[in-house]
Write a protein that holds these residues in place. Structure first.
Motif, PDB file in Angstrom:
ATOM      1  N   GLU A   1       0.840  -1.202   0.000  1.00 19.48           N
ATOM      2  CA  GLU A   1       0.000   0.000   0.000  1.00 19.48           C
ATOM      3  C   GLU A   1       0.876   1.254   0.000  1.00 19.48           C
ATOM      4  OE1 GLU A   1      -2.635  -0.191   3.313  1.00 19.48           O
ATOM      5  OE2 GLU A   1      -3.610  -2.043   2.645  1.00 19.48           O
ATOM      6  N   ARG A   2       1.942   1.235   0.778  1.00 16.85           N
ATOM      7  CA  ARG A   2       2.865   2.369   0.848  1.00 16.85           C
ATOM      8  C   ARG A   2       3.541   2.598  -0.507  1.00 16.85           C
ATOM      9  NH1 ARG A   2       8.404   2.791   2.049  1.00 16.85           N
ATOM     10  NH2 ARG A   2       9.018   4.626   3.248  1.00 16.85           N
TER      11      ARG A   2
ATOM     12  N   GLN B   1       2.351   1.723  -3.448  1.00 18.34           N
ATOM     13  CA  GLN B   1       1.321   2.223  -4.373  1.00 18.34           C
ATOM     14  C   GLN B   1       1.140   3.728  -4.214  1.00 18.34           C
ATOM     15  OE1 GLN B   1      -2.592   1.010  -3.138  1.00 18.34           O
ATOM     16  NE2 GLN B   1      -3.435   2.841  -4.095  1.00 18.34           N
ATOM     17  N   VAL B   2       1.066   4.202  -2.975  1.00 15.93           N
ATOM     18  CA  VAL B   2       0.897   5.638  -2.718  1.00 15.93           C
ATOM     19  C   VAL B   2       2.115   6.416  -3.210  1.00 15.93           C
ATOM     20  CG1 VAL B   2       0.694   7.389  -0.901  1.00 15.93           C
ATOM     21  CG2 VAL B   2      -0.663   5.283  -0.776  1.00 15.93           C
ATOM     22  N   LYS B   3       3.290   5.853  -2.955  1.00 17.72           N
ATOM     23  CA  LYS B   3       4.523   6.519  -3.378  1.00 17.72           C
ATOM     24  C   LYS B   3       4.563   6.716  -4.889  1.00 17.72           C
ATOM     25  CE  LYS B   3       9.505   5.766  -3.742  1.00 17.72           C
ATOM     26  NZ  LYS B   3      10.656   4.910  -3.416  1.00 17.72           N
TER      27      LYS B   3
ATOM     28  N   GLY C   1       2.000   6.901  -6.787  1.00 14.02           N
ATOM     29  CA  GLY C   1       0.849   7.664  -7.246  1.00 14.02           C
ATOM     30  C   GLY C   1      -0.150   6.862  -8.047  1.00 14.02           C
TER      31      GLY C   1
ATOM     32  N   HIS D   1      -6.234   0.870  -5.676  1.00 13.79           N
ATOM     33  CA  HIS D   1      -5.715   0.170  -4.496  1.00 13.79           C
ATOM     34  C   HIS D   1      -5.123  -1.166  -4.931  1.00 13.79           C
ATOM     35  CE1 HIS D   1      -5.295  -1.524  -0.544  1.00 13.79           C
ATOM     36  NE2 HIS D   1      -6.105  -2.524  -0.857  1.00 13.79           N
TER      37      HIS D   1
END
Length: 307
Positions: free
Chosen positions: A228-229, A231-233, A235, A239
């Motif tokens: 998840e981290r 994926q956020v990094k 962008g 999900h």
């Protein structure tokens, strides 16, 4: 219910725990499911398992369905009940398994979420900024390269990996079935980078291929949070979870090869019907291409001329 009936449930759970060595999660689920059946029996004045008839099982499942229990959960409850009654039949405590012919309500099968090839490349080609991210990329590559389940990946030991031959031995597959699966070039390169760093993290006695910053085998939840981290990094709007990488692996292999049996073996599915869901995904992709490209399938706006 009679004390003997409760003792028989305890004996069955002990067999699962000590002889069949099922997971704690499965053991807890079976215990809850049989507790629900016991509660039904108590409400209807049934004191022993010998008194059960098929109508009781059908009524119990129907009442659970009316209470809002989903079809998948009811399928699991029926499986637990059948297994328990089979245990009693084998021990000659009852004459027949009255749950054998009972069916649970049908459920609509949801297609699994996955990433297309471009999205997967974007996920895997992100640049790691520290040593733990190098480990993470090795995990993402191995998920997608070999179609592993999350539990299978975290259970891997260093001895299970053979980078020279490009294979990995999955010792703890579903149902305790083992299999050997290929490891692709990109995954081997990413894992090699991690193996060079691993001695600086792993405790001296730790056999796990992937370890946490504390030096012990990495936990499933940690892998989920790290993905998840990541994926956020990067962008990514969608999900992403570990099983999505397995789904993407299966769909992309099937789309390219059309070999359903091979995909079944690679995924470690006991039944081909489980693998067939990926044929629906493949058809969904083909249908989208068809709708977008076929001259007489394209959607036209109001007033558009017929070509």
């Amino acid at each position: 219910m009679h004390q003997t009936a409760e003792q028989q449930v305890a004996e069955f759970l002990d067999v699962l725990r000590f002889q069949q060595r099922v997971s704690p999660h499965t053991l807890a689920s079976y215990s809850r499911d049989l507790a629900q059946l016991k509660r039904y029996c108590e409400l209807h004045g049934i004191s022993s398992w010998e008194e059960l008839v098929p109508a009781h099982i059908r009524d119990h499942i129907a009442s659970r369905h009316r209470d809002g229990v989903g079809s998948r959960s009811l399928q699991r409850e029926l499986s637990a009940i059948r297994s328990f009654l089979n245990f009693l039949v084998n021990r000659r405590r009852i004459a027949d398994n009255v749950a054998r012919g009972v069916r649970s309500p049908k459920t609509s099968r949801k297609l699994p979420s996955l990433l297309d090839a471009d999205q997967m490349n974007g996920l895997l080609e992100g640049l790691p900024e520290d040593e733990l991210e190098i480990r993470d990329v090795a995990m993402w590559e191995l998920f997608y390269s070999s179609g592993l389940r999350l539990s299978e990946l975290v259970s891997l030991d260093t001895q299970d990996l053979d980078l020279d031959s490009g294979t990995v031995l999955v010792r703890h597959g579903k149902g305790q079935k083992s299999r050997v699966v290929p490891v692709g070039r990109c995954a081997r390169q990413a894992i090699q980078r991690w193996l060079e760093l691993r001695p600086g993290y792993a405790c001296s006695s730790e056999k796990a291929l992937f370890v946490s910053r504390r030096g012990k085998r990495i936990a499933c939840r940690t892998v989920q949070l790290r993905l998840e981290r990541w994926q956020v990094k990067l962008g990514l709007p969608q999900h992403v979870h570990p099983h999505m990488l397995r789904h993407s692996f299966a769909s992309h292999i099937l789309e390219s090869s059309g070999d359903l049996r091979a995909v079944q073996e690679l995924l470690g599915h006991a039944n081909l019907s489980t693998t067939q869901i990926y044929t629906h995904l493949d058809f969904q992709h083909l249908a989208t291409v068809y709708d977008q490209s076929h001259p007489r399938a394209k959607k036209r706006g109001p007033g558009s001329p017929v070509t």
